[in-house]
Motif scaffolding. Structure first.
Motif, PDB file in Angstrom:
ATOM      1  N   ASP A  85     -11.175   5.655   1.760  1.00 49.99           N
ATOM      2  CA  ASP A  85      -9.756   5.632   2.119  1.00 49.99           C
ATOM      3  C   ASP A  85      -9.154   4.259   1.890  1.00 49.99           C
ATOM      4  OD1 ASP A  85     -11.090   4.279   4.073  1.00 49.99           O
ATOM      5  OD2 ASP A  85      -9.988   5.161   5.754  1.00 49.99           O
ATOM      6  N   ARG A 121      -0.014   4.333   1.679  1.00 48.45           N
ATOM      7  CA  ARG A 121      -0.164   5.249   2.807  1.00 48.45           C
ATOM      8  C   ARG A 121       1.031   5.147   3.739  1.00 48.45           C
ATOM      9  NH1 ARG A 121      -6.217   5.819   5.072  1.00 48.45           N
ATOM     10  NH2 ARG A 121      -5.099   7.452   6.212  1.00 48.45           N
ATOM     11  N   GLU A 167      -7.502   1.615  -0.511  1.00 47.08           N
ATOM     12  CA  GLU A 167      -6.788   1.591  -1.794  1.00 47.08           C
ATOM     13  C   GLU A 167      -7.336   0.512  -2.733  1.00 47.08           C
ATOM     14  OE1 GLU A 167      -2.586   1.356  -1.299  1.00 47.08           O
ATOM     15  OE2 GLU A 167      -2.495   3.078   0.036  1.00 47.08           O
ATOM     16  N   HIS A 205      -4.144   8.692  11.434  1.00 49.64           N
ATOM     17  CA  HIS A 205      -4.091  10.027  10.827  1.00 49.64           C
ATOM     18  C   HIS A 205      -3.009  10.883  11.479  1.00 49.64           C
ATOM     19  CE1 HIS A 205      -5.461  13.750   9.017  1.00 49.64           C
ATOM     20  NE2 HIS A 205      -5.576  14.281  10.223  1.00 49.64           N
ATOM     21  N   SER A 252      -1.930  13.020   3.929  1.00 48.94           N
ATOM     22  CA  SER A 252      -0.995  11.898   3.961  1.00 48.94           C
ATOM     23  C   SER A 252      -0.923  11.183   2.616  1.00 48.94           C
ATOM     24  CB  SER A 252      -1.411  10.901   5.041  1.00 48.94           C
ATOM     25  OG  SER A 252      -2.735  10.439   4.817  1.00 48.94           O
ATOM     26  N   GLN A 253      -1.890  11.463   1.721  1.00 49.96           N
ATOM     27  CA  GLN A 253      -1.820  10.854   0.392  1.00 49.96           C
ATOM     28  C   GLN A 253      -0.713  11.477  -0.456  1.00 49.96           C
ATOM     29  OE1 GLN A 253      -5.882  11.645  -0.797  1.00 49.96           O
ATOM     30  NE2 GLN A 253      -6.552   9.593  -0.276  1.00 49.96           N
ATOM     31  N   ARG A 273       2.457  11.394  -0.989  1.00 45.67           N
ATOM     32  CA  ARG A 273       3.579  10.549  -0.587  1.00 45.67           C
ATOM     33  C   ARG A 273       4.869  10.959  -1.286  1.00 45.67           C
ATOM     34  NH1 ARG A 273      -1.098   7.302  -0.519  1.00 45.67           N
ATOM     35  NH2 ARG A 273      -1.145   7.331  -2.776  1.00 45.67           N
ATOM     36  N   GLN A 329       0.830  -1.193   0.000  1.00 42.70           N
ATOM     37  CA  GLN A 329       0.000   0.000   0.000  1.00 42.70           C
ATOM     38  C   GLN A 329       0.871   1.251   0.000  1.00 42.70           C
ATOM     39  OE1 GLN A 329      -3.169   0.059   2.884  1.00 42.70           O
ATOM     40  NE2 GLN A 329      -3.683  -2.101   2.560  1.00 42.70           N
ATOM     41  N   GLU A 379       0.424   9.919  10.301  1.00 42.04           N
ATOM     42  CA  GLU A 379       0.656  10.406   8.939  1.00 42.04           C
ATOM     43  C   GLU A 379       0.925  11.911   8.926  1.00 42.04           C
ATOM     44  OE1 GLU A 379      -1.714   7.185   6.201  1.00 42.04           O
ATOM     45  OE2 GLU A 379      -2.858   8.865   6.965  1.00 42.04           O
TER      46      GLU A 379
END
Length: 1467
Positions: free
Chosen positions: A1399, A636, A1401, A720, A1440-1441, A1443, A634, A723
């Motif tokens: 949220d 995240r 994926e 959250h 947090s997306q 990356r 993933q 992140e």
């Protein structure tokens, strides 16, 4: 011929091995040199084929015929760099020139130093590839003291502006000569701080005010690099360097003019003279001259240059390599042995050079090695180097002149310290040129002596520890390597260690060039912290003293006690956990198999030879080998897996087993206790992640185990927060950095289907697990371990309910509640059943049982007699850690509680009262706070479901009500008057009890007031007062039918009081909401109880007025209804209905309240629509509270419509009746729209989520057509008409009522002036939605205004929530380009809803595969994404997306929310 030539070229390609003198170059070396200075290969081949060698190159002139065959760029490069090379040739007879690498660009490396008179192996250039820095040298030696700062500022600003406008990285060096080119001179700098201060002032003076922030970001603070002399001792000088980094995300497409940049006018001038500098070759040039054409062209091309910079940044993103140097180091340092204790090598020799003080803290491993000798080339070693570190730890023989006898060297006894350059005991130091003649032979003899077989009988390893760069071909360290290489006949017993690739490359190339040896045994990919930790962890003694964290590839670092203590919320599991410590195996085994919590020792002992593992659950391999590898795919930063389990089935043991199994591959930790301070936890988790790994492009993820979290929302909040902390520390990654292993207790695992991130374990052991348990029992029999416990018997019987029932009944036979130990046992049982992990401290138990007053020592367990087998001792981690007592298992506790009631007549009320009234439980500091919190939860905490009638009290209170009706009152009063005397929530509970259960509203008001006095700022407490009044009103009027005038007055007075109390609750909730906005990490949502309460009050008033005598004619056309809607007055009603005169007098008294009733209800309906349509939970989850509230609101709305509107039939009659005026028709049309939720955009959006709503929408559109054709149309009529068309087109695209898309967009031109702030948000939302496809130039303005309006209208309501996404950007044009939730859900699996899974994926992969949505590209900028084709900044749904770092391009889907467009599924 070509093959031969390229073969020669490859053999002779290194510039470091090319002679400085050009005349010594072969034609191959000339060709290679040309390629290195970026001459095109075809041009280089022309000269190569003509046989041009070094001599011929020196003779070449511009006008030679041969040169005419070359391109213009090639000729310029050749002659420019030939002159530079000739300068170096002239210098070599005067100065010994040493090549050295420049300081790493824009990094921090305190150990990096320059050697005086060495030559930087870079030249002054213009832009190369925009990422490799261009360089400029300033000798700065002939500048007077008074002019030094002026010149410094002038050169920095000029160079910086040139680099920024050229979009190239650059470094300007002060103290480096231009001639000889690149020679390190160094300058004396008494005050370094002054340069930084003056540089900031210069930026503010010479750049435009709007560019200051950008300039300060691009122009880095000055760096002061220490200069050493040839012998590596301080020269008292430094080189000042300033790095320039004009990143694309910061500079965008801007250009940077500067002002008054004149060496003679650096103090400022009134006339602002303008400059525009660029890099032109090796200098900076101003383009603002008399002819501005070049300047104008450059400005015009700036967007193209910015794109080139962006492309260059993406191309140079660091490639992460998997490093296995940790395992390689272990293998080499031990000679293949399992540890340093059992190393193949018995002793070691260390050869080292100049160290830096920052390195010494990571060289502790040397103190533990059996060092035969240290050959030290650091002249300052005794002052601040390696020997100083050793002096406090090991005896050493300090040597000046090297002796040649084994006895004087004390070989194999103490470490002999050889100062290979002298400088001690009055021995003069030798410089590099003279070392070989003055000291070389002595060192050679010493090396020979050290390695002579008859002196050192055992194997030894020689370690070349390169603490600083070796760049001089004459460095004595190279000659020393040759000595060892020859004596050892190869490099099998030589290991080189450095902490960076640059040092390694210099070392490798110099040895290859000088001795023709390929250095193969070298460690250079580990930091010295990792080298230190890895080697230290190879000693069993160190594994006892120190704790080590993994770094990947087999390397470790030392976890210092100071660091571990700072991670106060975490219990860190180290790679050497339990190693070397002395614990009683039998004690740990017996404690665990008596039902105690598993410890790391259980896993440690199970891995020892001859031991059987802790029962390995079947799911362990699946979690370790399948779930975690899958979840690592993933994107995240923080992900989690759920271990779902019924109570007491071993989930904690399984989770800890997962961590133990993976402790070498992850940094593992357990969260010590459940907490709401997620920000602190997140900070410490990220600290563990980055510890001694901050500069690493690849880190080992953290595996964090959490247990006993109240619900999934808390896990999501922690995720959250972690992140957010990663973003805060600029940690970007394409894979998870933290994996949370969440143990979640459920009553039954049957209800959960297997998902990618969840695994369930049953409360019974499988056949395979039972077999493993049997093997463990056999081991216990052999070791005489006491396993005759109830818990073991339960396992043997696989937790059989009949077996548990029988054992409990047997152990409780003869139970007498009058006995102290029986009372205490009952309390422990009650706590365990109604509160997870509840216990009593051992000291509180001892006090209750009177054990502390007894002279003889007595364990608390013994005092329970045969009941002790049903109890266990536990360690409780709370604000303080203490020993506690609790029931052995949840199933046992449930059975015991039932046995107490059925067989021994002990009620839950009796036990609870005993718990509440025993003062000694609350007098002991140890465990007091936790017990009070547990008791609070037992009494207060309810179980919520979609059924609002259930669970009005906690499970314990409800069970007491069933078992002993009425006794619950005593329990609650004891709680309020005894142990929880200052608890507002307990007072609130009593108020609720009296008004719900007893209908005693006097007592309810008393306790509600008491609660409010304790917590005035709490809206939930405040709401209790209004709820008491509303309940009293409902209770009172149901008795009266018909209602008397006096009663009506009483009811309306009560209703007004309730409404006022509700308004106070609303105000308190608003105050809370404003306060939450100022707090970080507060996810509590807005309290709607005040709004719901006032609606409930109004609905109750309607019910009152629907009773006799009003009910007989209380319809839409009824006179009383006409009063409410303002058609007639109360006086008119009294005249028309004389029989109601007394009632009208009461109504007149409450006139203001009654006439506002309809508007009040309408305001609250609008409020709830605005709240629930525009906002959704912050985390993707079902909102059960919303379901409960909407059900109530819907019921009140039905009452509202029943009173004020009679239905569709009247609507139809309205249009048939031609006698009605147009104004009346319009008015009643608006009423129809209101009753069908068509009068607001939020009401219309609700239809998007309802089934079978197309026909209603068609009718709404027809009515709006009627209004829009009139002269009475308002702005919101047009807006609502547009909404209705868009929604209908999504629900039934074939409807004939839909206005064509282009025509609908034309309605925006008909929109009038905005007259109310509330009109901005819906107008701009639908505008952005429709005009996005048109790429309208006003889109950025609309988006900005929409976001501003959202902040004003909804921000205070949005805590713990986020703006709902109603539509997504589709691939098609027109209406087909607007995709709703129902469209997306249609392509998902059965039962899957994007509303609660956005949220996930895996869900977004399904969406991608469906091809419904349009994928958009954009660029990350300051935590937002810029969409170039519409020039709009888009928020990511989750920050947090993001990356990737700012400046990188990403693709994503667009969702349209009321807070602006958002990016989803960012890749």
């Amino acid at each position: 011929m070509e093959t031969s030539r390229h073969s020669e070229k490859n053999e002779d390609s290194g510039s470091s091995r090319r002679p400085v003198d050009i005349s010594d170059w072969s034609r191959d070396r000339v060709r290679q040199w040309m390629l290195e200075i970026n001459v095109a290969e075809e041009d280089a081949d022309i000269l190569y084929n003509q046989g041009i060698n070094g001599d011929a190159l020196l003779q070449l002139k511009q006008n030679y015929l041969l040169m005419q065959k070359l391109s213009t760029d090639a000729k310029e490069l050749i002659f420019q760099h030939k002159d530079l090379q000739k300068q170096k040739t002239h210098q070599q007879n005067d100065v010994v020139t040493l090549n050295c690498k420049p300081y790493p660009f824009n990094t921090s490396d305190p150990a990096k130093q320059y050697t005086e008179n060495s030559i930087l192996d870079v030249t002054e250039t213009g832009p190369i590839d925009l990422i490799q820095p261009c360089h400029e040298f300033k000798g700065f030696t002939n500048t007077t003291e008074e002019n030094r700062m002026k010149k410094y500022k002038y050169e920095v600003i000029r160079f910086a502006a040139a680099c920024m406008n050229s979009r190239t990285n650059g470094t300007i060096h002060f103290g480096v000569a231009d001639k000889p080119h690149g020679q390190i001179l160094g300058i004396s700098v008494p005050k370094t701080d002054e340069f930084d201060v003056q540089q900031k002032h210069a930026i503010e003076k010479h750049f435009l005010k709007g560019h200051l922030k950008i300039a300060k970001s691009c122009i880095k603070p000055p760096r002061f690099v220490e200069v050493r002399n040839a012998e590596m001792t301080p020269a008292g000088k430094c080189v000042i360097e300033v790095d320039i980094e004009p990143s694309s995300i910061v500079c965008e497409e801007l250009h940077f003019n500067t002002y008054n940049v004149d060496i003679n006018d650096m103090q400022g001038s009134k006339n602002k003279k303008q400059y525009f500098f660029i890099r032109d070759g090796s200098s900076s040039r101003n383009l603002i001259t008399a002819n501005l054409k070049e300047y104008e062209k450059y400005i015009k091309d700036m967007p193209h240059l910015s794109r080139l910079r962006k492309a260059a940044e993406e191309k140079h993103l660091s490639v992460v390599k998997n490093c296995a140097h940790g395992s390689k180091l272990c293998e080499m340092i031990t000679g293949g042995g399992p540890s340093m204790d059992k190393s193949y090598f018995a002793s070691y020799i260390v050869v080292t050079n100049k160290s830096h003080p920052d390195q010494l803290k990571n060289l502790d491993f040397l103190l533990h090695m059996n060092l035969a000798a240290v050959l030290d080339f650091d002249l300052q070693s005794s002052e601040n180097g390696l020997i100083k570190m050793f002096n406090d730890h090991l005896p050493a023989q300090h040597k000046g002149e090297i002796e040649d006898t084994a006895s004087s060297l004390k070989l194999t006894k103490n470490t002999s310290w050889v100062f290979c350059k002298g400088g001690i005991n009055k021995v003069n130091p030798s410089d590099t040129d003279k070392w070989l003649t003055e000291k070389g032979s002595s060192v050679r003899d010493d090396v020979s002596l050290l390695l002579r077989k008859n002196v050192a009988h055992k194997k030894l390893l020689t370690i070349f520890l390169l603490l600083s760069e070796v760049s001089d071909p004459k460095d004595p360290l190279l000659e020393t390597f040759s000595m060892f290489f020859n004596e050892l006949k190869g490099q099998n017993q030589i290991l080189c260690i450095s902490d960076n690739e640059t040092t390694y490359t210099y070392w490798k190339d110099l040895i290859k060039g000088r001795y023709g040896v390929d250095v193969s045994r070298c460690i250079y990919e580990l930091s010295f912290a990792e080298v230190n930790g890895t080697i230290l962890s190879l000693w069993s003694e160190n594994r006892k003293k120190s704790r080590f964290l993994p770094c990947g590839g087999g390397s470790n670092v030392v976890l210092t006690k100071k660091t571990e203590d700072s991670l106060e919320t975490l219990s860190v599991l180290c790679v050497n956990q339990c190693d070397g410590e002395n614990e009683d195996k039998q004690h740990h085994e017996e404690n665990f198999y008596k039902g105690g919590k598993v410890s790391w020792w259980n896993f440690f002992f199970s891995e020892q030879p001859g031991s059987v593992s802790v029962i390995k659950r079947d799911k362990l391999d699946y979690i370790v080998n399948t779930m975690i590898p899958n979840i690592l795919n993933q994107k995240r930063a923080c992900v989690f897996i759920n271990i779902l389990h019924p109570p007491n089935c071993g989930a904690t043991t399984l989770a800890m087993h997962v961590l133990w199994t993976l402790k070498d591959k992850f940094r593992c930790a357990v969260l010590k206790e459940t907490t709401h301070d997620y920000s602190t936890v997140a900070e410490q988790v990220v600290q563990l992640l980055t510890y001694e790994a901050k500069e690493k492009p690849r880190r080992l993820p953290v595996l964090l185990m959490i247990d006993h979290f109240p619900d999934l929302r808390n896990v999501l909040r922690l995720q959250h927060q972690i992140e957010e902390e990663c973003l805060k520390q600029n940690i970007f990654s394409k894979s998870p950095q933290v994996i949370i292993v969440n143990c979640t207790r459920v009553e039954s695992c049957d209800q959960f289907e297997g998902t990618d991130n969840a695994v369930s374990i049953p409360n019974r052991l499988s056949e395979k697990e039972m077999e493993l348990f049997g093997e463990k029992m056999e081991e216990f029999k052999k070791t005489n371990t006491n396993i005759e416990t109830f818990f073991v018997s339960m396992i043997i019987n696989n937790f059989s309910s009949p077996y548990i029932q029988g054992i409990v009944k047997n152990n409780m036979n003869g139970f007498n509640f009058q006995d102290k130990h029986a009372q205490l046992f009952a309390i422990l049982v009650l706590l365990h059943v109604y509160c997870k992990n509840a216990s009593l401290s051992v000291s509180a138990c001892e006090e209750f049982l009177g054990l502390q007053t007894k002279a003889e020592s007595c364990k608390v367990e013994d005092a329970f007699g045969k009941l002790s087998s049903l109890l266990k001792r536990c360690t409780v981690d709370s604000e303080v850690t203490f020993e506690g007592m609790m029931v052995i298992n949840s199933s046992v506790a449930q059975r015991c509680l039932k046995e107490l009631s059925t067989s021994h007549g002990v009620t839950k009320a009796e036990i609870t009262n005993l718990l509440l009234t025993t003062d000694s439980f609350y007098e002991y500091a140890l465990g007091k706070q936790k017990l009070m919190q547990d008791v609070h939860n037992v009494l207060v905490k309810r179980q919520y479901s979609a059924k609002d009638k259930d669970f009005v009290f906690s499970p314990l209170i409800q069970d007491i009500m069933k078992e002993t009706p009425g006794k619950e009152e005593t329990v609650l009063l004891n709680a309020a008057e005894k142990c929880l005397r200052k608890d507002a929530v307990i007072f609130q509970l009593l108020a609720r009890y009296y008004y719900i259960k007893k209908q005693d509203f006097t007592k309810a008001k008393f306790w509600a007031k008491e609660a409010k006095d304790l917590s005035r700022e709490n809206s939930y407490i405040c709401n209790t007062v209004s709820q008491v009044l509303v309940r009293e009103l409902k209770h009172a009027f149901h008795k009266d039918d018909p209602i008397e005038p006096d009663s009506l007055d009483k009811y309306l007075t009560l209703a007004e009081s309730a409404a006022e109390a509700c308004k106070e609750t609303q105000q308190t909730a608003n105050n809370e909401a404003v306060a939450r906005l100022e707090r970080q990490n507060d996810y509590n949502t807005y309290n709607t109880a005040g709004h719901l309460g006032e609606l409930q009050t109004a609905a109750t008033v309607i019910q009152v007025l629907q009773k006799k005598p009003f009910i007989s004619g209380f319809t839409y056309n009824n006179c009383l209804t006409q009063v409410f809607i303002g058609k007639i007055t109360i006086e008119d009603l009294s005249r028309k209905k004389p029989q109601l005169k007394e009632y009208c007098e009461v109504l007149q008294k409450h006139k203001c309240f009654l006439l506002q009733l309809k508007d009040t209800m309408k305001q609250h309906f609008d409020f709830f629509k605005k709240l629930f349509v525009n906002l959704v939970p912050f985390f993707a989850e079902e909102d059960k509270q919303k379901e409960l509230t909407l059900r109530k609101v819907s019921r009140y709305f039905q009452q509202y419509t029943d009173l004020f509107w009679e239905g569709k039939t009247q609507r139809i009659e309205l249009f048939i009746n031609d006698h009605l005026s147009k104004m009346v028709k319009i008015e009643q049309t608006r009423e129809y729209l209101e009753w069908n939720k068509g009068d607001s955009y939020t009401g219309l959006l609700e239809y998007l989520y309802e089934e079978d709503s197309a026909s209603t929408l068609e009718e709404i559109i027809r009515q709006y057509h009627f209004i829009l054709e009139s002269q009475e149309a308002r702005l919101m009529d047009t807006v609502n008409f547009i909404y209705a068309n868009v929604i209908l087109a999504n629900i039934n695209h074939a409807s004939r009522c839909i206005t064509p898309y282009k025509d609908l967009c034309g309605y925006f031109d008909l929109c009038g002036t905005i007259t109310h702030a509330g009109e901005i948000l819906p107008l701009h939302y639908i505008t952005v939605l429709l005009l996005w496809q048109e790429k309208n130039s006003k889109l950025p303005t609309f988006v900005l205004q929409m976001k501003e309006s959202y902040i004003k209208e909804l921000k205070h309501l949005s805590n713990g929530m986020r703006a709902a996404v109603h539509f997504y950007l589709g691939k098609d044009k027109g209406y087909g380009g607007l995709i709703s939730h129902r469209d997306i859900n249609s392509c998902l699996g059965s039962g899957q809803n994007i509303s609660t899974l956005w949220d996930n994926e895996r869900i977004w992969k399904q969406v991608r595969d469906s091809k419904k949505l349009r994928r958009v590209s954009g660029e990350i900028r300051n935590n937002l994404i810029w969409v170039e084709d519409v020039n709009v900044m888009v928020d990511p749904m989750f920050r947090s997306q993001l990356r990737k770092e700012s400046g990188t391009r990403v693709t994503f889907f667009i969702g349209f929310s009321m807070n602006g467009p958002v990016a989803l599924d960012i890749l």
